[in-house]
Design a protein around this motif. Structure first.
Motif, PDB file in Angstrom:
ATOM      1  N   HIS B  48       0.839  -1.191   0.000  1.00 39.32           N
ATOM      2  CA  HIS B  48       0.000   0.000   0.000  1.00 39.32           C
ATOM      3  C   HIS B  48       0.871   1.238   0.000  1.00 39.32           C
ATOM      4  CE1 HIS B  48      -2.648   2.818   2.666  1.00 39.32           C
ATOM      5  NE2 HIS B  48      -2.745   3.159   1.393  1.00 39.32           N
ATOM      6  N   ARG B  55       3.048   2.598   3.018  1.00 32.47           N
ATOM      7  CA  ARG B  55       2.315   2.571   4.282  1.00 32.47           C
ATOM      8  C   ARG B  55       2.226   1.172   4.892  1.00 32.47           C
ATOM      9  NH1 ARG B  55      -0.811   6.741   5.874  1.00 32.47           N
ATOM     10  NH2 ARG B  55      -0.812   5.497   7.795  1.00 32.47           N
ATOM     11  N   ALA B  56       2.150   0.157   4.059  1.00 30.94           N
ATOM     12  CA  ALA B  56       2.035  -1.189   4.613  1.00 30.94           C
ATOM     13  C   ALA B  56       2.460  -2.210   3.573  1.00 30.94           C
ATOM     14  CB  ALA B  56       0.603  -1.476   5.056  1.00 30.94           C
ATOM     15  N   LYS B  57       3.030  -3.284   4.075  1.00 28.60           N
ATOM     16  CA  LYS B  57       3.392  -4.405   3.218  1.00 28.60           C
ATOM     17  C   LYS B  57       2.594  -5.626   3.638  1.00 28.60           C
ATOM     18  CE  LYS B  57       8.110  -3.542   1.657  1.00 28.60           C
ATOM     19  NZ  LYS B  57       9.507  -4.008   1.703  1.00 28.60           N
TER      20      LYS B  57
END
Lengths: 116, 113
Positions: B48, B55-57
């Protein structure tokens, strides 16, 4: 980790009848969102309906409605007056709320067949 | 039409190669998510980006990477491709991280031979 389970790999319904697709999920979060996505043969992912966990009222979008049971962690989709165009894969999805950056967690899907 | 565009629609390549998939989010959406759909793994969240920052994996392999550019389009780079990377790759966009609806593009079908 959150998990989403759709226990019905395939469902069949007669045109104009009502069908219910099941979904259960596991989470330790209290604030989250649940979704149903439709994937027709074109492979496009289409958002059908959305439910916020903090809302007790079940979401409704035209012929589509959900039965959200937070304590049971259950989120079923009811399709009324089934139409041939409803034939598709249906995916239940979960996302933690609170501005969380994680993506959607999907179930394996239910293949819905509409019998004319 | 969700308003999210992805190119190319289809991509056929060989093992060991590198490819780049492109995604343009809906106008005004700051978040781009990448997903992989395969027969084995189903639909999996990869990564993301929000307004240019990661922001995020999710379940993203080290051989895969992504970036989001100042115009908010995003690219997913897949390298050292293996047969098992054959899948449908979706991107989805969302207005901001607090809003949880995601609108999916049509996907890129990757075939690794």
């Amino acid at each position: 980790a959150q998990t989403v389970t759709q226990s019905q790999p395939e469902m069949s319904v007669q045109e104009a009848e009502t069908v219910t697709l099941s979904c259960t999920y596991d989470t330790s979060e209290s604030d989250y969102y649940l979704f149903w996505y439709k994937q027709p043969p074109s492979r496009q992912m289409i958002l059908v309906i959305r439910q916020e966990a903090y809302k007790q009222q079940n979401a409704t979008e035209n012929r589509f409605s959900v039965n959200f049971q937070k304590a049971a962690k259950s989120f079923s989709l009811k399709i009324s007056d089934s139409q041939l165009g409803d034939a598709a894969m249906y995916f239940c999805a979960y996302k933690v709320s609170g501005g969380g950056a994680d993506g959607l967690t999907f179930g394996k899907g239910t293949h819905l067949i509409i019998q004319p | 039409d969700s308003g999210v565009t992805q190119t190319p629609k289809h991509l056929i390549t060989a093992t060991g190669q590198r490819v780049t998939l492109r995604c343009s989010p809906r106008s005004g959406d700051l978040s781009v998510y990448w997903y992989q759909q395969s027969l084995d793994q189903g639909l999996q969240f990869l990564i993301h980006y929000y307004n240019g920052e990661e922001r995020a994996k999710g379940n993203i392999l080290e051989r895969f990477s992504a970036q989001q550019f100042p115009d908010l389009h995003s690219e997913l780079n897949l390298s050292s491709l293996e047969l098992g990377d054959s899948a449908l790759y979706f991107c989805a966009s969302s207005p901001w991280t607090g809003r949880n609806e995601q609108f999916f593009g049509p996907g890129t079908r990757l075939t690794v031979l």
